[in-house]
Design a protein around this motif. Structure first.
Motif, PDB file in Angstrom:
ATOM      1  N   ASN A 181       6.141  -0.691  -0.268  1.00 11.50           N
ATOM      2  CA  ASN A 181       6.872  -1.674   0.545  1.00 11.50           C
ATOM      3  C   ASN A 181       6.249  -1.867   1.919  1.00 11.50           C
ATOM      4  OD1 ASN A 181       7.508   0.909   1.389  1.00 11.50           O
ATOM      5  ND2 ASN A 181       9.602   0.390   1.938  1.00 11.50           N
ATOM      6  N   PHE A 182       4.971  -1.489   2.088  1.00 10.51           N
ATOM      7  CA  PHE A 182       4.360  -1.508   3.407  1.00 10.51           C
ATOM      8  C   PHE A 182       2.842  -1.533   3.266  1.00 10.51           C
ATOM      9  CE2 PHE A 182       2.826   0.987   7.128  1.00 10.51           C
ATOM     10  CZ  PHE A 182       3.400   0.264   8.158  1.00 10.51           C
ATOM     11  N   ARG A 183       2.164  -2.408   4.010  1.00  9.60           N
ATOM     12  CA  ARG A 183       0.702  -2.472   4.016  1.00  9.60           C
ATOM     13  C   ARG A 183       0.216  -2.585   5.457  1.00  9.60           C
ATOM     14  NH1 ARG A 183       2.137  -2.446  -0.568  1.00  9.60           N
ATOM     15  NH2 ARG A 183       1.287  -3.443  -2.396  1.00  9.60           N
ATOM     16  N   ILE A 184      -0.971  -2.020   5.692  1.00  6.46           N
ATOM     17  CA  ILE A 184      -1.689  -2.239   6.943  1.00  6.46           C
ATOM     18  C   ILE A 184      -3.095  -2.661   6.549  1.00  6.46           C
ATOM     19  CG2 ILE A 184      -2.582  -1.255   9.081  1.00  6.46           C
ATOM     20  CD1 ILE A 184      -0.280   0.748   9.010  1.00  6.46           C
ATOM     21  N   VAL A 185      -3.538  -3.818   7.070  1.00  6.01           N
ATOM     22  CA  VAL A 185      -4.835  -4.375   6.725  1.00  6.01           C
ATOM     23  C   VAL A 185      -5.600  -4.655   8.020  1.00  6.01           C
ATOM     24  CG1 VAL A 185      -6.048  -6.265   5.559  1.00  6.01           C
ATOM     25  CG2 VAL A 185      -3.844  -5.470   4.674  1.00  6.01           C
ATOM     26  N   LEU A 186      -6.833  -4.176   8.092  1.00  6.28           N
ATOM     27  CA  LEU A 186      -7.720  -4.453   9.214  1.00  6.28           C
ATOM     28  C   LEU A 186      -8.564  -5.659   8.839  1.00  6.28           C
ATOM     29  CD1 LEU A 186      -8.838  -3.572  11.985  1.00  6.28           C
ATOM     30  CD2 LEU A 186     -10.450  -2.095  10.740  1.00  6.28           C
ATOM     31  N   ALA A 212       3.384 -14.586   4.009  1.00  5.40           N
ATOM     32  CA  ALA A 212       3.662 -13.292   3.384  1.00  5.40           C
ATOM     33  C   ALA A 212       5.148 -13.257   3.090  1.00  5.40           C
ATOM     34  CB  ALA A 212       3.282 -12.152   4.318  1.00  5.40           C
ATOM     35  N   GLU A 213       5.522 -12.674   1.984  1.00  2.00           N
ATOM     36  CA  GLU A 213       6.938 -12.601   1.638  1.00  2.00           C
ATOM     37  C   GLU A 213       7.681 -11.526   2.433  1.00  2.00           C
ATOM     38  OE1 GLU A 213       8.892 -14.732   0.030  1.00  2.00           O
ATOM     39  OE2 GLU A 213       7.050 -15.878   0.110  1.00  2.00           O
ATOM     40  N   GLY A 214       6.943 -10.678   3.113  1.00  2.00           N
ATOM     41  CA  GLY A 214       7.570  -9.686   3.980  1.00  2.00           C
ATOM     42  C   GLY A 214       7.385 -10.074   5.433  1.00  2.00           C
ATOM     43  N   ARG A 215       8.050  -9.354   6.303  1.00  2.24           N
ATOM     44  CA  ARG A 215       7.838  -9.541   7.735  1.00  2.24           C
ATOM     45  C   ARG A 215       6.463  -8.986   8.074  1.00  2.24           C
ATOM     46  NH1 ARG A 215      13.336  -8.471   7.337  1.00  2.24           N
ATOM     47  NH2 ARG A 215      14.517 -10.227   8.164  1.00  2.24           N
ATOM     48  N   ILE A 216       5.778  -9.660   9.012  1.00  2.00           N
ATOM     49  CA  ILE A 216       4.444  -9.215   9.385  1.00  2.00           C
ATOM     50  C   ILE A 216       4.322  -9.071  10.892  1.00  2.00           C
ATOM     51  CG2 ILE A 216       3.417 -10.363   7.374  1.00  2.00           C
ATOM     52  CD1 ILE A 216       2.154 -12.382   9.364  1.00  2.00           C
ATOM     53  N   VAL A 255       4.828 -11.163  15.919  1.00  2.00           N
ATOM     54  CA  VAL A 255       5.648 -10.797  14.766  1.00  2.00           C
ATOM     55  C   VAL A 255       6.171 -12.082  14.139  1.00  2.00           C
ATOM     56  CG1 VAL A 255       7.698  -9.554  13.988  1.00  2.00           C
ATOM     57  CG2 VAL A 255       6.294  -8.601  15.837  1.00  2.00           C
ATOM     58  N   LEU A 256       6.028 -12.201  12.818  1.00  2.00           N
ATOM     59  CA  LEU A 256       6.522 -13.363  12.079  1.00  2.00           C
ATOM     60  C   LEU A 256       7.512 -12.905  11.022  1.00  2.00           C
ATOM     61  CD1 LEU A 256       3.204 -15.350  11.470  1.00  2.00           C
ATOM     62  CD2 LEU A 256       4.928 -15.759  13.235  1.00  2.00           C
ATOM     63  N   ASP A 257       8.577 -13.648  10.869  1.00  2.69           N
ATOM     64  CA  ASP A 257       9.573 -13.337   9.855  1.00  2.69           C
ATOM     65  C   ASP A 257       9.032 -13.681   8.472  1.00  2.69           C
ATOM     66  OD1 ASP A 257      11.949 -12.445   8.795  1.00  2.69           O
ATOM     67  OD2 ASP A 257      13.206 -13.924   9.781  1.00  2.69           O
ATOM     68  N   CYS A 258       9.747 -13.282   7.462  1.00  2.00           N
ATOM     69  CA  CYS A 258       9.359 -13.506   6.066  1.00  2.00           C
ATOM     70  C   CYS A 258       9.076 -14.983   5.800  1.00  2.00           C
ATOM     71  CB  CYS A 258      10.487 -13.083   5.122  1.00  2.00           C
ATOM     72  SG  CYS A 258      11.223 -11.514   5.472  1.00  2.00           S
ATOM     73  N   GLY A 259       7.998 -15.256   5.068  1.00  2.00           N
ATOM     74  CA  GLY A 259       7.741 -16.598   4.567  1.00  2.00           C
ATOM     75  C   GLY A 259       7.266 -17.622   5.573  1.00  2.00           C
ATOM     76  N   VAL A 260       6.941 -17.243   6.809  1.00  2.00           N
ATOM     77  CA  VAL A 260       6.501 -18.212   7.816  1.00  2.00           C
ATOM     78  C   VAL A 260       5.055 -18.608   7.517  1.00  2.00           C
ATOM     79  CG1 VAL A 260       6.036 -18.604  10.267  1.00  2.00           C
ATOM     80  CG2 VAL A 260       8.078 -17.328   9.580  1.00  2.00           C
ATOM     81  N   LEU A 261       4.837 -19.907   7.271  1.00  2.00           N
ATOM     82  CA  LEU A 261       3.489 -20.420   7.022  1.00  2.00           C
ATOM     83  C   LEU A 261       2.676 -20.358   8.314  1.00  2.00           C
ATOM     84  CD1 LEU A 261       4.283 -23.533   4.821  1.00  2.00           C
ATOM     85  CD2 LEU A 261       3.022 -21.509   4.110  1.00  2.00           C
ATOM     86  N   HIS A 262       1.412 -19.939   8.185  1.00  2.00           N
ATOM     87  CA  HIS A 262       0.556 -19.860   9.357  1.00  2.00           C
ATOM     88  C   HIS A 262      -0.917 -19.863   8.953  1.00  2.00           C
ATOM     89  CE1 HIS A 262       1.169 -15.734   7.978  1.00  2.00           C
ATOM     90  NE2 HIS A 262       0.011 -15.429   8.522  1.00  2.00           N
ATOM     91  N   LEU A 273      -5.060  -6.389  13.306  1.00  2.00           N
ATOM     92  CA  LEU A 273      -4.386  -5.409  12.476  1.00  2.00           C
ATOM     93  C   LEU A 273      -3.130  -6.078  11.936  1.00  2.00           C
ATOM     94  CD1 LEU A 273      -4.680  -2.474  11.559  1.00  2.00           C
ATOM     95  CD2 LEU A 273      -3.137  -1.850  13.420  1.00  2.00           C
ATOM     96  N   LEU A 274      -3.118  -6.326  10.639  1.00  2.00           N
ATOM     97  CA  LEU A 274      -2.003  -6.981   9.968  1.00  2.00           C
ATOM     98  C   LEU A 274      -1.124  -5.910   9.337  1.00  2.00           C
ATOM     99  CD1 LEU A 274      -0.602  -9.502   8.677  1.00  2.00           C
ATOM    100  CD2 LEU A 274      -2.202  -9.228   6.772  1.00  2.00           C
ATOM    101  N   THR A 275       0.159  -5.933   9.656  1.00  2.00           N
ATOM    102  CA  THR A 275       1.126  -5.024   9.059  1.00  2.00           C
ATOM    103  C   THR A 275       2.146  -5.867   8.307  1.00  2.00           C
ATOM    104  OG1 THR A 275       0.844  -3.489  10.896  1.00  2.00           O
ATOM    105  CG2 THR A 275       2.783  -3.173   9.510  1.00  2.00           C
ATOM    106  N   ILE A 276       2.416  -5.509   7.057  1.00  2.00           N
ATOM    107  CA  ILE A 276       3.366  -6.233   6.221  1.00  2.00           C
ATOM    108  C   ILE A 276       4.402  -5.245   5.710  1.00  2.00           C
ATOM    109  CG2 ILE A 276       3.660  -7.797   4.248  1.00  2.00           C
ATOM    110  CD1 ILE A 276       0.534  -8.071   4.311  1.00  2.00           C
ATOM    111  N   SER A 277       5.671  -5.621   5.815  1.00  2.00           N
ATOM    112  CA  SER A 277       6.748  -4.750   5.352  1.00  2.00           C
ATOM    113  C   SER A 277       7.708  -5.553   4.494  1.00  2.00           C
ATOM    114  CB  SER A 277       7.493  -4.187   6.572  1.00  2.00           C
ATOM    115  OG  SER A 277       8.571  -3.390   6.153  1.00  2.00           O
ATOM    116  N   TRP A 278       8.073  -4.983   3.320  1.00  2.00           N
ATOM    117  CA  TRP A 278       9.005  -5.635   2.419  1.00  2.00           C
ATOM    118  C   TRP A 278      10.273  -4.820   2.316  1.00  2.00           C
ATOM    119  CZ3 TRP A 278       3.850  -4.883   0.927  1.00  2.00           C
ATOM    120  CH2 TRP A 278       3.090  -6.052   0.879  1.00  2.00           C
ATOM    121  N   ARG A 279      11.315  -5.431   1.781  1.00  2.00           N
ATOM    122  CA  ARG A 279      12.555  -4.698   1.510  1.00  2.00           C
ATOM    123  C   ARG A 279      12.276  -3.576   0.531  1.00  2.00           C
ATOM    124  NH1 ARG A 279      17.699  -8.660   1.239  1.00  2.00           N
ATOM    125  NH2 ARG A 279      17.188  -9.808   3.120  1.00  2.00           N
TER     126      ARG A 279
END
Length: 184
Positions: free
Chosen positions: A61-66, A80-84, A111-118, A129-135
């Motif tokens: 439920n969590f990723r960190i991408v460089l 992203a379907e999770g908050r980033i 910080v972007l909420d779930c599903g925000v196109l960008h 550094l991209l961090t993604i967190s899902w429920r």
């Protein structure tokens, strides 16, 4: 005052990760400078996309991408379907949102909420550094999306894969399968 006991335990869900289980260890320590030097040596850095990326942490439920981007390169519209969160480690980038543009300089965080196109545009060589967190629940996130949103998400993941974006389709939440070829 009663304390709320956490339901998270080290190692939870690691068995569900079929690739790179070492990215889900209870303790990870990362040297950004060493990782950035390695990304500059990747074939993807020399391709026309001018971008290299590496998943540093991968839990269910969590990723960190460089992500390392050459000046003038761009990651086309995606979500992203999770908050980033996007932390600017080096350089300067512009995030294009539907209603505005946000410029990130070294040391800034967005910080972007779930599903925000960008879109992400590197104004100069940039490390993000991209961090993604899902429920935590294991629900099928694709059921809450319209057919158009599902198609856009599949296209975005495909573009990320085609453009040497984040490995292992880091943008996908658990339970959502991307279109990947053999060996991915």
């Amino acid at each position: 005052m009663a304390t709320n006991r956490s339901t998270c335990h080290p190692g939870d869900g690691i068995e569900a990760l079929n690739r790179l289980p070492e990215l889900a260890e209870p303790l990870l320590q990362i040297d950004f400078e060493r990782e950035l030097q390695q990304l500059r040596r990747e074939d993807s850095w020399e391709r026309e996309t001018g971008r290299s990326s590496k998943t540093l942490a991968k839990y269910p439920n969590f990723r960190i991408v460089l992500i390392l981007m050459k000046s003038g390169t761009r990651m086309r519209q995606h979500r992203a379907e999770g908050r980033i969160s996007i932390q600017q480690l080096m350089g300067q980038a512009r995030i294009h949102l539907a209603d505005r543009k946000v410029t990130l300089s070294t040391g800034h965080l967005l910080v972007l909420d779930c599903g925000v196109l960008h879109d992400v545009e590197a104004l100069e060589e940039s490390a993000l550094l991209l961090t993604i967190s899902w429920r935590r629940e294991k629900s099928d996130a694709s059921q809450s999306l319209s057919p158009t949103e599902l198609r856009l998400d599949e296209e975005a993941v495909s573009r990320m894969d085609d453009e040497s974006g984040a490995p292992d389709a880091a943008m996908n939440p658990p339970g959502v399968v991307s279109k990947s070829g053999p060996g991915r």
